[in-house]
Design a protein around this motif. Structure first.
Motif, PDB file in Angstrom:
ATOM      1  N   PRO A 175       0.787  -1.236   0.000  1.00 48.35           N
ATOM      2  CA  PRO A 175       0.000   0.000   0.000  1.00 48.35           C
ATOM      3  C   PRO A 175       0.820   1.287   0.000  1.00 48.35           C
ATOM      4  O   PRO A 175       0.251   2.374  -0.121  1.00 48.35           O
ATOM      5  CB  PRO A 175      -0.859  -0.115   1.266  1.00 48.35           C
ATOM      6  N   ILE A 176       2.135   1.184   0.115  1.00 51.76           N
ATOM      7  CA  ILE A 176       3.005   2.339  -0.108  1.00 51.76           C
ATOM      8  C   ILE A 176       4.176   1.879  -0.968  1.00 51.76           C
ATOM      9  O   ILE A 176       4.492   0.697  -1.025  1.00 51.76           O
ATOM     10  CB  ILE A 176       3.499   2.997   1.204  1.00 51.76           C
ATOM     11  N   GLY A 177       4.816   2.839  -1.634  1.00 56.05           N
ATOM     12  CA  GLY A 177       5.916   2.520  -2.527  1.00 56.05           C
ATOM     13  C   GLY A 177       7.206   2.196  -1.800  1.00 56.05           C
ATOM     14  O   GLY A 177       7.304   2.308  -0.568  1.00 56.05           O
ATOM     15  N   ARG A 178       8.202   1.803  -2.571  1.00 52.64           N
ATOM     16  CA  ARG A 178       9.478   1.366  -1.989  1.00 52.64           C
ATOM     17  C   ARG A 178      10.152   2.464  -1.183  1.00 52.64           C
ATOM     18  O   ARG A 178      10.657   2.219  -0.096  1.00 52.64           O
ATOM     19  CB  ARG A 178      10.419   0.879  -3.099  1.00 52.64           C
ATOM     20  N   ALA A 179      10.188   3.687  -1.704  1.00 49.58           N
ATOM     21  CA  ALA A 179      10.867   4.782  -0.993  1.00 49.58           C
ATOM     22  C   ALA A 179      10.152   5.117   0.313  1.00 49.58           C
ATOM     23  O   ALA A 179      10.790   5.314   1.354  1.00 49.58           O
ATOM     24  CB  ALA A 179      10.963   6.015  -1.890  1.00 49.58           C
ATOM     25  N   ALA A 238      10.807   2.324   2.820  1.00 49.38           N
ATOM     26  CA  ALA A 238      12.169   2.406   3.354  1.00 49.38           C
ATOM     27  C   ALA A 238      12.277   3.522   4.389  1.00 49.38           C
ATOM     28  O   ALA A 238      12.888   3.345   5.450  1.00 49.38           O
ATOM     29  CB  ALA A 238      13.164   2.616   2.214  1.00 49.38           C
ATOM     30  N   ALA A 239      11.669   4.663   4.101  1.00 50.81           N
ATOM     31  CA  ALA A 239      11.700   5.784   5.048  1.00 50.81           C
ATOM     32  C   ALA A 239      10.986   5.419   6.342  1.00 50.81           C
ATOM     33  O   ALA A 239      11.463   5.736   7.440  1.00 50.81           O
ATOM     34  CB  ALA A 239      11.062   7.014   4.413  1.00 50.81           C
ATOM     35  N   ARG A 287      15.496   3.074   6.692  1.00 51.65           N
ATOM     36  CA  ARG A 287      16.589   2.532   5.880  1.00 51.65           C
ATOM     37  C   ARG A 287      16.552   3.181   4.502  1.00 51.65           C
ATOM     38  O   ARG A 287      15.649   3.931   4.170  1.00 51.65           O
ATOM     39  CB  ARG A 287      16.457   1.009   5.757  1.00 51.65           C
ATOM     40  N   ARG A 288      17.576   2.885   3.717  1.00 49.79           N
ATOM     41  CA  ARG A 288      17.651   3.377   2.341  1.00 49.79           C
ATOM     42  C   ARG A 288      17.360   2.236   1.367  1.00 49.79           C
ATOM     43  O   ARG A 288      17.624   1.085   1.676  1.00 49.79           O
ATOM     44  CB  ARG A 288      19.046   3.927   2.038  1.00 49.79           C
ATOM     45  N   ILE A 289      16.856   2.583   0.203  1.00 50.99           N
ATOM     46  CA  ILE A 289      16.685   1.591  -0.854  1.00 50.99           C
ATOM     47  C   ILE A 289      18.070   1.261  -1.405  1.00 50.99           C
ATOM     48  O   ILE A 289      18.873   2.148  -1.651  1.00 50.99           O
ATOM     49  CB  ILE A 289      15.796   2.132  -1.985  1.00 50.99           C
ATOM     50  N   THR A 290      18.328  -0.010  -1.598  1.00 52.11           N
ATOM     51  CA  THR A 290      19.606  -0.435  -2.166  1.00 52.11           C
ATOM     52  C   THR A 290      19.383  -0.959  -3.587  1.00 52.11           C
ATOM     53  O   THR A 290      18.261  -1.351  -3.940  1.00 52.11           O
ATOM     54  CB  THR A 290      20.240  -1.557  -1.321  1.00 52.11           C
ATOM     55  N   PRO A 291      20.431  -0.994  -4.397  1.00 53.47           N
ATOM     56  CA  PRO A 291      20.286  -1.528  -5.749  1.00 53.47           C
ATOM     57  C   PRO A 291      19.866  -3.001  -5.770  1.00 53.47           C
ATOM     58  O   PRO A 291      19.339  -3.485  -6.760  1.00 53.47           O
ATOM     59  CB  PRO A 291      21.684  -1.364  -6.364  1.00 53.47           C
ATOM     60  N   GLU A 292      20.100  -3.714  -4.666  1.00 53.42           N
ATOM     61  CA  GLU A 292      19.741  -5.135  -4.597  1.00 53.42           C
ATOM     62  C   GLU A 292      18.271  -5.376  -4.271  1.00 53.42           C
ATOM     63  O   GLU A 292      17.820  -6.520  -4.253  1.00 53.42           O
ATOM     64  CB  GLU A 292      20.602  -5.853  -3.546  1.00 53.42           C
ATOM     65  N   ASP A 293      17.515  -4.324  -3.989  1.00 52.07           N
ATOM     66  CA  ASP A 293      16.101  -4.454  -3.627  1.00 52.07           C
ATOM     67  C   ASP A 293      15.365  -5.301  -4.668  1.00 52.07           C
ATOM     68  O   ASP A 293      15.343  -4.955  -5.855  1.00 52.07           O
ATOM     69  CB  ASP A 293      15.467  -3.064  -3.522  1.00 52.07           C
ATOM     70  N   LEU A 294      14.781  -6.418  -4.229  1.00 47.46           N
ATOM     71  CA  LEU A 294      14.069  -7.314  -5.144  1.00 47.46           C
ATOM     72  C   LEU A 294      12.925  -6.623  -5.865  1.00 47.46           C
ATOM     73  O   LEU A 294      12.542  -7.017  -6.966  1.00 47.46           O
ATOM     74  CB  LEU A 294      13.506  -8.512  -4.379  1.00 47.46           C
ATOM     75  N   ASP A 349       4.688   6.846  -4.282  1.00 43.97           N
ATOM     76  CA  ASP A 349       4.600   6.992  -2.826  1.00 43.97           C
ATOM     77  C   ASP A 349       3.393   6.259  -2.261  1.00 43.97           C
ATOM     78  O   ASP A 349       3.471   5.626  -1.217  1.00 43.97           O
ATOM     79  CB  ASP A 349       4.526   8.472  -2.430  1.00 43.97           C
ATOM     80  N   ALA A 350       2.271   6.327  -2.975  1.00 40.47           N
ATOM     81  CA  ALA A 350       1.014   5.799  -2.444  1.00 40.47           C
ATOM     82  C   ALA A 350       0.793   4.317  -2.709  1.00 40.47           C
ATOM     83  O   ALA A 350      -0.134   3.733  -2.154  1.00 40.47           O
ATOM     84  CB  ALA A 350      -0.163   6.584  -3.011  1.00 40.47           C
TER      85      ALA A 350
END
Length: 199
Positions: free
Chosen positions: A145-149, A152-153, A157-164, A188-189
């Motif tokens: 229900p919310i996006g990756r960024a 993570a917030a 934590r931060r999004i990493t390039p390895e994020d599946l 975001d949503a």
């Protein structure tokens, strides 16, 4: 039971009782994501890692009274919370591992999975198991229900390039697991990746 399963059960067991109250505004996002599956009346659908069953009512609405709605979760406390909330009326709740489903091959039209991929111990194998139970041409929705960024917030934590869940990683992962990704949204949503089971 593997250590991965024990960790997942422990994580969710202590959060089950107040899970819905922590995220009270997610209902419309779940309903919108279910609508994207374009389920037909009478379809057979699985909510994999159903938790407290927040997707079961929109799934039932989508498939109608003649359809089949199953909710599978690994954590008994989550299924108990779903039952207390009356969500067992919208679908059959099963205590089972999404990595080893007690279902026949090619028996479903679709799988809905909210927040599941982050908790899969072996994502490629586990997504292949979801493909096994879906007929060729059936669909998969990987949703949050919310996006990756935003997630993570929230988790500090931060999004990493390895994020599946990154599009560049998820597309090949799905392809190697018997799926073909047809759409990808990371805002975001919401996060929503849709895929079709390959023949």
């Amino acid at each position: 039971m593997s250590d991965d399963h024990t960790h997942v059960q422990e994580f969710f067991a202590v959060r089950a009782a107040d899970w819905d109250s922590r995220f009270p505004d997610d209902g419309p996002a779940y309903a919108a994501a279910v609508a994207e599956l374009r389920l037909r009346e009478g379809a057979r659908v699985l909510d994999a890692g159903c938790g407290t069953g927040r997707a079961l009512a929109p799934l039932r609405t989508a498939v109608g009274p003649s359809g089949v709605v199953l909710g599978v979760d690994l954590t008994p406390a989550m299924l108990e919370a779903a039952t207390r909330a009356g969500r067992g009326l919208d679908g059959q709740l099963l205590l089972a591992d999404a990595a080893a489903l007690p279902l026949r091959s090619d028996s479903l039209d679709a799988v809905f999975a909210a927040g599941l991929i982050a908790h899969l111990p072996h994502p490629g194998e586990n997504l292949r198991e979801l493909a096994r139970v879906v007929r060729p041409g059936g669909t998969l929705a990987l949703f949050h229900p919310i996006g990756r960024a935003a997630l993570a917030a929230r988790q500090g934590r931060r999004i990493t390039p390895e994020d599946l869940r990154a599009e560049a990683n998820l597309g090949p992962l799905l392809t190697g697991s018997g799926w073909h990704m047809t759409s990808y949204v990371d805002e975001d949503a919401r996060f929503l990746a849709l895929a079709v089971r390959q023949a």
